[in-house]
Every structure is written in structure tokens, then in C-alpha cells.
Design a protein around this motif. Structure first.
Motif, short mmCIF file in Angstrom:
data_model
loop_
_atom_site.label_atom_id
_atom_site.label_comp_id
_atom_site.label_asym_id
_atom_site.label_seq_id
_atom_site.Cartn_x
_atom_site.Cartn_y
_atom_site.Cartn_z
N ILE A 94 0.58 -1.22 -0.08
CA ILE A 94 -0.55 -0.34 0.04
C ILE A 94 0.58 1.02 0.04
O ILE A 94 1.85 1.52 1.05
N ASN A 95 0.69 2.01 -1.22
CA ASN A 95 1.80 2.66 -1.55
C ASN A 95 1.05 4.17 -1.78
O ASN A 95 2.07 5.70 -1.91
N ARG A 96 0.17 4.40 -0.51
CA ARG A 96 -0.34 6.19 -0.64
C ARG A 96 -1.00 5.92 0.33
O ARG A 96 -1.57 5.46 0.98
N ILE A 97 -0.34 6.95 1.50
CA ILE A 97 -0.50 7.11 3.05
C ILE A 97 -0.61 8.16 3.29
O ILE A 97 0.16 9.44 2.80
N GLY A 98 -2.04 8.68 3.51
CA GLY A 98 -1.77 10.84 4.44
C GLY A 98 -1.29 9.92 5.91
O GLY A 98 -2.69 9.56 6.38
N ILE A 99 -1.77 11.38 6.50
CA ILE A 99 -1.05 11.25 8.18
C ILE A 99 -1.88 12.28 8.70
O ILE A 99 -2.00 13.45 8.15
N GLY A 100 -2.99 12.19 9.29
CA GLY A 100 -3.53 13.52 9.99
C GLY A 100 -3.22 13.19 11.52
O GLY A 100 -2.65 11.42 11.89
N ASN A 101 -4.49 13.33 12.17
CA ASN A 101 -3.96 13.55 13.19
C ASN A 101 -4.10 12.73 14.21
O ASN A 101 -3.97 11.93 15.36
N THR A 102 -5.90 11.84 14.08
CA THR A 102 -5.91 11.66 14.32
C THR A 102 -5.99 10.10 13.76
O THR A 102 -6.76 8.60 14.03
N PHE A 103 -5.86 10.54 12.71
CA PHE A 103 -5.86 8.62 12.01
C PHE A 103 -4.76 8.75 10.84
O PHE A 103 -4.00 9.22 10.43
N ILE A 104 -4.66 7.54 10.12
CA ILE A 104 -4.32 7.34 8.89
C ILE A 104 -4.95 6.75 7.66
O ILE A 104 -5.37 5.64 7.73
N HIS A 105 -4.73 7.45 6.40
CA HIS A 105 -5.34 7.22 5.51
C HIS A 105 -4.17 6.59 4.45
O HIS A 105 -3.39 6.63 4.39
N ALA A 106 -5.03 5.03 4.29
CA ALA A 106 -4.75 4.05 3.21
C ALA A 106 -4.35 4.19 2.32
O ALA A 106 -6.34 4.28 1.87
N ASP A 107 -4.28 3.77 0.80
CA ASP A 107 -5.19 3.92 -1.05
C ASP A 107 -4.29 3.56 -1.14
O ASP A 107 -2.74 3.08 -2.00
N VAL A 108 -4.48 2.51 -2.14
CA VAL A 108 -3.89 2.43 -3.87
C VAL A 108 -4.79 2.02 -4.91
O VAL A 108 -4.69 1.73 -5.80
N ASP A 109 -4.91 3.59 -4.71
CA ASP A 109 -5.56 4.36 -5.82
C ASP A 109 -4.59 4.42 -7.25
O ASP A 109 -4.03 5.43 -7.26
N LYS A 110 -4.94 3.55 -8.15
CA LYS A 110 -3.38 3.79 -9.60
C LYS A 110 -3.50 4.59 -9.89
O LYS A 110 -2.51 4.96 -11.01
N SER A 111 -5.70 5.78 -10.41
CA SER A 111 -4.64 6.38 -11.35
C SER A 111 -4.15 8.02 -10.67
O SER A 111 -4.11 9.02 -10.73
N LYS A 112 -3.91 7.85 -8.95
CA LYS A 112 -2.95 8.73 -8.35
C LYS A 112 -1.09 8.66 -8.57
O LYS A 112 -1.36 7.07 -8.71
#
Ligand SMILES: [Zn+2]
Length: 121
Positions: A94-112
């Protein structure tokens, strides 16, 4: 699909019971495998989002990968778990990751863009 840790309802958009079934199967298998490797609970705070929920309630972006079933947010509020979760996500590809104060966003959208970690603030 055989998930060991998650149930599909954990990924439901709150306004549409059962919609967790719209999540991408390969992504869910990756998340489940990462959860096993991490050996800590992954609490999903947002999985699939209907367009209405994303755009009008969740404050998501217009092109959000949550609407495609290709993203999930995992609760995380401390630095040690953040390291464990991010490592586990990266180890399963899983190579698209977003870091928020209270969560981690995990994302596999190949269009990005792949191989990115961003911050929410
Ligand atoms: Zn997200």
C-alpha cells in the motif's frame, strides 16, 4: 474473499448499510494481511463513502478514493502505533498514505501518484 480480521460492515458508508461490499477486494486483502503483521487492532474510521457522504458530510475531496472503494482510514493517535501501522501498510504494497492527527489514510488508487506520504492540516 476471506478476511481474517475485518468484516465488510466496518467499511460501510454510514448512510448506506451494506456498502462496505463496494470496497475493492484486493485492497481489503492487503489491509487484512497488514493487520495480521501489525499485531495491533486496526479501527476503521472511514472506508467506502457514497458520493453524498463524502462530498456533503465527511468533508472529503471531490476525487476522493474513498468513493471508489480504494481507500480506508485507520484510527491512530500515538507515534508508536503510527510507525507500526505505516510499516505494515508499506510491507503489503500500500503505497499511498496520508497522516492525520487522529488517523492514517491508506489508499491504492492507481489513477493517482504512487509512493507518496502526505499530511492533513
Ligand atoms: Zn481517507
Amino acid at each position: 474473499m476471506d478476511l481474517k480480521y475485518f468484516t465488510l460492515s466496518e467499511f460501510d458508508s454510514p448512510d448506506e448499510p451494506g456498502s462496505g461490499s463496494k470496497m475493492d477486494k484486493d485492497f481489503l486483502e492487503k489491509l487484512d494481511y497488514a493487520r495480521g503483521n501489525a499485531s495491533i487492532a486496526f479501527k476503521i474510521t472511514s472506508g467506502y463513502r457514497t458520493p453524498h457522504w463524502n462530498d456533503n458530510v465527511a468533508g472529503g475531496r471531490i476525487g476522493s478514493s474513498h468513493k471508489k472503494g480504494l481507500a480506508a482510514d485507520i484510527a491512530c493517535v500515538n507515534s508508536r502505533n503510527r510507525q507500526i501501522i505505516i510499516k505494515a501498510l508499506m510491507d503489503v504494497g500500500i503505497n499511498r498514505i496520508g497522516i492525520g492527527n487522529t488517523f492514517i489514510h491508506a489508499d491504492v488508487d492507481k489513477s493517482k501518484d504512487a509512493n507518496v506520504i502526505w499530511l492533513y492540516n
